[in-house]
Design a protein around this motif. Structure first.
Motif, PDB file in Angstrom:
ATOM      1  N   LYS A   1       9.877  -4.096  -6.067  1.00  0.00           N
ATOM      2  CA  LYS A   1      11.224  -4.663  -6.073  1.00  0.00           C
ATOM      3  C   LYS A   1      11.719  -4.779  -4.629  1.00  0.00           C
ATOM      4  CE  LYS A   1      15.160  -4.599  -8.995  1.00  0.00           C
ATOM      5  NZ  LYS A   1      15.523  -4.248 -10.327  1.00  0.00           N
ATOM      6  N   PHE A   2      11.634  -5.985  -4.076  1.00  0.00           N
ATOM      7  CA  PHE A   2      12.002  -6.233  -2.686  1.00  0.00           C
ATOM      8  C   PHE A   2      13.508  -6.339  -2.488  1.00  0.00           C
ATOM      9  CE2 PHE A   2       7.670  -7.853  -2.895  1.00  0.00           C
ATOM     10  CZ  PHE A   2       7.120  -7.279  -1.772  1.00  0.00           C
ATOM     11  N   HIS A   3      14.191  -6.876  -3.466  1.00  0.00           N
ATOM     12  CA  HIS A   3      15.619  -7.177  -3.387  1.00  0.00           C
ATOM     13  C   HIS A   3      16.146  -7.066  -4.795  1.00  0.00           C
ATOM     14  CE1 HIS A   3      19.121  -9.968  -2.985  1.00  0.00           C
ATOM     15  NE2 HIS A   3      19.143  -9.541  -1.742  1.00  0.00           N
ATOM     16  N   LYS A   4      17.452  -6.942  -4.957  1.00  0.00           N
ATOM     17  CA  LYS A   4      17.963  -6.787  -6.318  1.00  0.00           C
ATOM     18  C   LYS A   4      17.680  -8.000  -7.198  1.00  0.00           C
ATOM     19  CE  LYS A   4      22.796  -7.889  -5.229  1.00  0.00           C
ATOM     20  NZ  LYS A   4      24.141  -7.318  -5.254  1.00  0.00           N
ATOM     21  N   GLU A   5      17.378  -9.132  -6.594  1.00  0.00           N
ATOM     22  CA  GLU A   5      17.060 -10.330  -7.362  1.00  0.00           C
ATOM     23  C   GLU A   5      15.602 -10.778  -7.202  1.00  0.00           C
ATOM     24  OE1 GLU A   5      19.878 -13.251  -6.063  1.00  0.00           O
ATOM     25  OE2 GLU A   5      21.588 -12.015  -6.608  1.00  0.00           O
ATOM     26  N   VAL A   6      14.817 -10.055  -6.399  1.00  0.00           N
ATOM     27  CA  VAL A   6      13.440 -10.466  -6.123  1.00  0.00           C
ATOM     28  C   VAL A   6      12.492  -9.297  -6.389  1.00  0.00           C
ATOM     29  CG1 VAL A   6      11.848 -11.345  -4.386  1.00  0.00           C
ATOM     30  CG2 VAL A   6      14.241 -12.026  -4.315  1.00  0.00           C
ATOM     31  N   GLU A   7      11.613  -9.500  -7.368  1.00  0.00           N
ATOM     32  CA  GLU A   7      10.583  -8.509  -7.635  1.00  0.00           C
ATOM     33  C   GLU A   7       9.315  -9.206  -8.107  1.00  0.00           C
ATOM     34  OE1 GLU A   7      11.090  -6.315 -11.687  1.00  0.00           O
ATOM     35  OE2 GLU A   7      13.087  -6.564 -10.840  1.00  0.00           O
ATOM     36  N   THR A   8       8.191  -8.530  -7.947  1.00  0.00           N
ATOM     37  CA  THR A   8       6.914  -9.086  -8.355  1.00  0.00           C
ATOM     38  C   THR A   8       6.020  -7.964  -8.856  1.00  0.00           C
ATOM     39  OG1 THR A   8       5.109 -10.544  -7.681  1.00  0.00           O
ATOM     40  CG2 THR A   8       5.826  -8.930  -6.071  1.00  0.00           C
ATOM     41  N   GLU A   9       4.944  -8.351  -9.503  1.00  0.00           N
ATOM     42  CA  GLU A   9       4.000  -7.371 -10.012  1.00  0.00           C
ATOM     43  C   GLU A   9       2.681  -7.493  -9.253  1.00  0.00           C
ATOM     44  OE1 GLU A   9       3.725  -8.036 -14.232  1.00  0.00           O
ATOM     45  OE2 GLU A   9       5.460  -6.767 -14.608  1.00  0.00           O
ATOM     46  N   VAL A  10       2.045  -6.348  -9.036  1.00  0.00           N
ATOM     47  CA  VAL A  10       0.754  -6.297  -8.360  1.00  0.00           C
ATOM     48  C   VAL A  10      -0.211  -5.571  -9.285  1.00  0.00           C
ATOM     49  CG1 VAL A  10      -0.506  -5.402  -6.374  1.00  0.00           C
ATOM     50  CG2 VAL A  10       1.810  -6.246  -6.079  1.00  0.00           C
ATOM     51  N   GLU A  11      -1.345  -6.209  -9.529  1.00  0.00           N
ATOM     52  CA  GLU A  11      -2.357  -5.598 -10.379  1.00  0.00           C
ATOM     53  C   GLU A  11      -3.276  -4.756  -9.501  1.00  0.00           C
ATOM     54  OE1 GLU A  11      -6.010  -7.434 -12.744  1.00  0.00           O
ATOM     55  OE2 GLU A  11      -4.061  -8.138 -13.502  1.00  0.00           O
ATOM     56  N   PHE A  12      -3.599  -3.560  -9.984  1.00  0.00           N
ATOM     57  CA  PHE A  12      -4.523  -2.719  -9.238  1.00  0.00           C
ATOM     58  C   PHE A  12      -5.489  -2.023 -10.183  1.00  0.00           C
ATOM     59  CE2 PHE A  12      -0.974   0.011 -10.242  1.00  0.00           C
ATOM     60  CZ  PHE A  12      -1.518   1.263 -10.468  1.00  0.00           C
ATOM     61  N   GLU A  13      -6.681  -1.832  -9.669  1.00  0.00           N
ATOM     62  CA  GLU A  13      -7.725  -1.176 -10.455  1.00  0.00           C
ATOM     63  C   GLU A  13      -8.051   0.156  -9.803  1.00  0.00           C
ATOM     64  OE1 GLU A  13     -12.190  -1.944 -12.225  1.00  0.00           O
ATOM     65  OE2 GLU A  13     -11.386  -3.312 -10.734  1.00  0.00           O
ATOM     66  N   VAL A  14      -8.071   1.192 -10.608  1.00  0.00           N
ATOM     67  CA  VAL A  14      -8.440   2.517 -10.125  1.00  0.00           C
ATOM     68  C   VAL A  14      -9.916   2.723 -10.451  1.00  0.00           C
ATOM     69  CG1 VAL A  14      -8.017   4.993 -10.322  1.00  0.00           C
ATOM     70  CG2 VAL A  14      -6.108   3.381 -10.494  1.00  0.00           C
ATOM     71  N   VAL A  15     -10.706   3.004  -9.420  1.00  0.00           N
ATOM     72  CA  VAL A  15     -12.137   3.233  -9.597  1.00  0.00           C
ATOM     73  C   VAL A  15     -12.487   4.614  -9.047  1.00  0.00           C
ATOM     74  CG1 VAL A  15     -12.742   0.789  -9.477  1.00  0.00           C
ATOM     75  CG2 VAL A  15     -12.718   2.134  -7.401  1.00  0.00           C
ATOM     76  N   SER A  16     -13.600   5.133  -9.474  1.00  0.00           N
ATOM     77  CA  SER A  16     -14.072   6.426  -9.000  1.00  0.00           C
ATOM     78  C   SER A  16     -14.595   6.286  -7.574  1.00  0.00           C
ATOM     79  CB  SER A  16     -15.175   6.931  -9.921  1.00  0.00           C
ATOM     80  OG  SER A  16     -15.704   8.138  -9.417  1.00  0.00           O
ATOM     81  N   GLU A  17     -14.312   7.282  -6.726  1.00  0.00           N
ATOM     82  CA  GLU A  17     -14.826   7.246  -5.354  1.00  0.00           C
ATOM     83  C   GLU A  17     -16.343   7.260  -5.346  1.00  0.00           C
ATOM     84  OE1 GLU A  17     -13.142  10.565  -3.244  1.00  0.00           O
ATOM     85  OE2 GLU A  17     -11.394   9.408  -2.647  1.00  0.00           O
ATOM     86  N   ASP A  18     -16.949   7.869  -6.357  1.00  0.00           N
ATOM     87  CA  ASP A  18     -18.410   7.985  -6.421  1.00  0.00           C
ATOM     88  C   ASP A  18     -19.083   6.679  -6.842  1.00  0.00           C
ATOM     89  OD1 ASP A  18     -17.973  10.618  -5.801  1.00  0.00           O
ATOM     90  OD2 ASP A  18     -17.922  11.238  -7.901  1.00  0.00           O
ATOM     91  N   ALA A  19     -18.382   5.814  -7.557  1.00  0.00           N
ATOM     92  CA  ALA A  19     -18.982   4.600  -8.120  1.00  0.00           C
ATOM     93  C   ALA A  19     -19.607   3.685  -7.070  1.00  0.00           C
ATOM     94  CB  ALA A  19     -17.965   3.839  -8.959  1.00  0.00           C
ATOM     95  N   PRO A  20     -18.925   3.317  -5.967  1.00  0.00           N
ATOM     96  CA  PRO A  20     -19.554   2.424  -4.992  1.00  0.00           C
ATOM     97  C   PRO A  20     -20.785   3.044  -4.350  1.00  0.00           C
ATOM     98  CG  PRO A  20     -17.191   2.496  -4.622  1.00  0.00           C
ATOM     99  CD  PRO A  20     -17.528   3.541  -5.643  1.00  0.00           C
ATOM    100  N   VAL A  21     -20.783   4.352  -4.111  1.00  0.00           N
ATOM    101  CA  VAL A  21     -21.909   5.024  -3.477  1.00  0.00           C
ATOM    102  C   VAL A  21     -23.115   4.998  -4.410  1.00  0.00           C
ATOM    103  CG1 VAL A  21     -22.714   7.224  -2.529  1.00  0.00           C
ATOM    104  CG2 VAL A  21     -20.369   6.479  -2.134  1.00  0.00           C
ATOM    105  N   ALA A  22     -22.887   5.201  -5.712  1.00  0.00           N
ATOM    106  CA  ALA A  22     -23.984   5.232  -6.684  1.00  0.00           C
ATOM    107  C   ALA A  22     -24.603   3.847  -6.872  1.00  0.00           C
ATOM    108  CB  ALA A  22     -23.481   5.775  -8.009  1.00  0.00           C
ATOM    109  N   GLU A  23     -23.796   2.770  -6.752  1.00  0.00           N
ATOM    110  CA  GLU A  23     -24.295   1.417  -6.972  1.00  0.00           C
ATOM    111  C   GLU A  23     -25.065   0.886  -5.764  1.00  0.00           C
ATOM    112  OE1 GLU A  23     -20.979  -1.009  -8.026  1.00  0.00           O
ATOM    113  OE2 GLU A  23     -20.480   0.194  -9.757  1.00  0.00           O
ATOM    114  N   ALA A  24     -24.748   1.323  -4.557  1.00  0.00           N
ATOM    115  CA  ALA A  24     -25.369   0.788  -3.339  1.00  0.00           C
ATOM    116  C   ALA A  24     -26.883   1.021  -3.306  1.00  0.00           C
ATOM    117  CB  ALA A  24     -24.674   1.359  -2.106  1.00  0.00           C
ATOM    118  N   PRO A  25     -27.422   2.233  -3.564  1.00  0.00           N
ATOM    119  CA  PRO A  25     -28.863   2.411  -3.519  1.00  0.00           C
ATOM    120  C   PRO A  25     -29.590   1.576  -4.580  1.00  0.00           C
ATOM    121  CG  PRO A  25     -27.771   4.538  -3.375  1.00  0.00           C
ATOM    122  CD  PRO A  25     -26.736   3.499  -3.696  1.00  0.00           C
TER     123      PRO A  25
END
Length: 161
Positions: free
Chosen positions: A131-155
Motif C-alpha cells: 500500500k503505497f498511498h491511501k488510494e494506491v496499492e498493488t499485489e506482489v506474488e512471491f514463492e517461498v522455496v527451501s534454501e536447500d532446493a537450489p543446491v540439491a538441483e545444481a549437481p
C-alpha cells in the motif's frame, strides 16, 4: 468524538482524515501520543486551508506512488527460507523478507507498507499487498522455496551434461 489525524494510524485512517472515535480512545491514547487533535471548528477550518495549499504536493505524492506501484506490478519474487524435511518454514516469512527481495531487484520499499494476508509458514506461492498511498496499492506474488532446493538441483543438472 471527532478528531483530525496528524499521522497515519493503522486501522483508523490517514494523515489529515477527520474520523469519529470513542472518547476514551481519543483522549487517553491518540491525543497524548500526538497522533491527532480534536476536530473543533477552528481546527477544521485550518485543515481545509492547509489541504488547499498542499493540493499540488498531494497530487505529486499520489503520482509517485502510482509510478512505484506500476514498477513492481506483476513481479514474481522467490524467497529462500530454511525449512524442515516436510516443507515447513522455520519461523515465518514476513514483510521484511519481501522488502529485502524487492530491494535486490532495485525497488526500495519500506517494509511497513507491505502486508501478507495469511501467515507464511510453508513452502508455496503467496500474495503480499503493498500500500503505497491511501488510494494506491498493488499485489506482489512471491514463492517461498527451501534454501536447500537450489543446491540439491545444481549437481543433478551437471550430471546430465
Amino acid at each position: 468524538m471527532k478528531i483530525i489525524l496528524k499521522e497515519n494510524v493503522a486501522g483508523l485512517g490517514y494523515k489529515d482524515d477527520v474520523v469519529e472515535v470513542k472518547d476514551g480512545y481519543g483522549r487517553n491514547y491518540l491525543i497524548p501520543q500526538g497522533k491527532c487533535i480534536i476536530a473543533s471548528d477552528a481546527a477544521l477550518k485550518q485543515l481545509k486551508e492547509d489541504l488547499k495549499q498542499r493540493a499540488h504536493k498531494i497530487a505529486q505524492a499520489k503520482a509517485d506512488a502510482e509510478a512505484a506501484a506500476k514498477a513492481i506490478e506483476g513481479l514474481k519474487l522467490t524467497i529462500a527460507a530454511k525449512t524442515g524435511a516436510n516443507g515447513t518454514v522455520y519461523g515465518s516469512v514476513g514483510a521484511a523478507q519481501i522488502a529485502e527481495a524487492l530491494e535486490k531487484l532495485g525497488h526500495i520499499i519500506d517494509r511497513k507498507i507491505i502486508s501478507v494476508k495469511q501467515p507464511v509458514k510453508e513452502v508455496g506461492v503467496y500474495v503480499a499487498n503493498v500500500k503505497f498511498h491511501k488510494e494506491v496499492e498493488t499485489e506482489v506474488e512471491f514463492e517461498v522455496v527451501s534454501e536447500d532446493a537450489p543446491v540439491a538441483e545444481a549437481p543433478a543438472a551437471e550430471a546430465a551434461e
